[in-house]
Design an enzyme around this catalytic site. Structure first.
Site, PDB file in Angstrom:
ATOM      1  N   ASN A   4       8.238  -4.315   3.098  1.00  0.00           N
ATOM      2  CA  ASN A   4       6.667  -4.176   3.470  1.00  0.00           C
ATOM      3  C   ASN A   4       6.502  -4.342   4.905  1.00  0.00           C
ATOM      4  O   ASN A   4       5.747  -3.578   5.507  1.00  0.00           O
ATOM      5  CB  ASN A   4       5.869  -4.877   2.386  1.00  0.00           C
ATOM      6  N   HIS A  39       0.786  -1.166  -0.100  1.00  0.00           N
ATOM      7  CA  HIS A  39      -0.106  -0.044   0.003  1.00  0.00           C
ATOM      8  C   HIS A  39       0.799   1.300   0.087  1.00  0.00           C
ATOM      9  O   HIS A  39       1.980   1.414   0.694  1.00  0.00           O
ATOM     10  CB  HIS A  39      -0.905   0.005   1.124  1.00  0.00           C
TER      11      HIS A  39
END
Length: 359
Positions: A238, A207
């Site tokens: 991430n 994201h």
């Protein structure tokens, strides 16, 4: 005197049909293969069946299944990877649970943290329409959503920036990412990458605007799962240092009663790509630019991180914002008066660390 049968029981037993252990194992393996093929190669139903079988025979669930779920590996969409525009006629009323996919030639106004919502006093330049957005050019593919605004780069199948104000109350609530699925974005002119472009690529669907920044609203969290907001990130990055930075920004939003956030990858020609239907560029670096305003106080900080795992302190990734501008070609916060903008963007790492990490 004992009765002696006229036939041998041992001999009779040998004539019966009996499955040997190896045959049973082979039959079970063929059954699992058939189950796997029946579900089109998806492993989830096979794993679920295996765990249920283990429980029935008293072995418990598999070790892999008892591990904590990986929040970054959301389930694959149940529907085909095709972007469909579900926008209704102007006179119809949309379902409140659906994320808005409105796209206009010019971005709609992006709300700034107001005095009423944050308690912070605003500068006059903050009150300008779309104050938070970086400089845009005619023809830019700008997508405006309720929670954030982004600029999509079709050349890379990535957004090069996502911008939004983050208020303290937005970081808490009952919204849960486990209810959402990644999906193509119908608001992007030439279409986005597909969730399947990431399948077995070795990269997470990372994201840019984090789902965790919008826990106050399931509807707005849903928007963050559009593929326009997703970029390839190495799993250890991430789920490690990048996640740590996202959590730090939420901590600052609570402490400072609201901040402005711009984040994105550093895109350039020649990056490696992943994807089956699309060529999705894999960024080598990611950045965040954070701005705090509470008239007369104002401060800015930049982070630049390699797309790889790191155990270093976040302070080691603080860089002057003008360095990020040079790498990306993006002009951040162009509506701040030039003299003040230059002063904020040229601050050294030590100055920014003292401003932001002191408290």
């Amino acid at each position: 005197m004992f009765f002696k049968p006229r036939f041998s029981t041992k001999k009779y037993a040998r004539r019966g049909f009996r499955l040997r252990g190896n045959t049973l194992v082979l039959l079970f393996i063929f059954f699992l293969i058939g189950l796997f093929l029946h579900y089109g190669g998806r492993t989830q139903p096979v794993v679920a069946f295996w765990n249920d079988f283990r429980q029935m025979i008293g072995l418990g669930r598999s070790r892999a299944d008892t591990r904590k779920d990986n929040p970054y590996k959301a389930p694959e969409p149940n529907e085909p990877d095709v972007a469909t525009d579900n926008r209704r006629d102007k006179g119809s009323q949309s379902d409140e649970s659906e994320a808005s996919d409105t796209k206009t030639d010019a971005p709609a106004p992006t709300n700034s943290p107001s005095t009423a919502s944050s308690g912070n006093a605003r500068f006059d330049f903050e009150k300008q329409v779309n104050f938070i957005l970086p400089a845009v050019k005619p023809g830019d593919d700008i997508v405006q959503r309720e929670g954030y605004t982004l600029r999509y780069r079709d050349q890379y199948k990535d957004a090069d920036w996502v911008a939004y104000p983050l208020l303290a109350y937005e970081t808490t609530g009952d919204a849960d990412r486990k209810y959402e699925q990644f999906k193509p974005d119908p608001a992007v002119s030439n279409g986005t990458a597909l969730p399947s472009d990431y399948t077995r690529s070795g990269y997470d669907r990372g994201h840019l605007a984090p789902a965790g920044d919008f826990k106050f609203s399931q509807r707005i969290m849903k928007e963050t799962f559009f593929m326009s907001n997703i970029t390839p990130q190495t799993p250890d990055f991430n789920r490690g240092i990048w996640k740590e930075l996202e959590e730090l920004v939420r901590t600052w939003a609570i402490r400072d009663k609201g901040v402005y956030v711009i984040t994105g990858p550093v895109l350039k020609p020649g990056l490696p790509t992943i994807g089956k239907a699309n060529e999705v560029s894999v960024p080598e670096k990611f950045y965040k630019v954070i701005l705090y305003c509470n008239k007369p106080d104002i401060r800015m900080i930049g982070f630049l991180l390699d797309n790889t795992a790191s155990n270093a302190s976040l302070q080691q990734f603080v860089v002057p914002v003008d360095r990020i501008e040079q790498l990306t070609g993006i002009d951040f916060f162009p509506k701040i008066p030039d003299d003040l903008e230059r002063k904020l963007e040229s601050k050294s790492r030590d100055e920014m660390v003292a401003d932001w990490f002191a408290n």
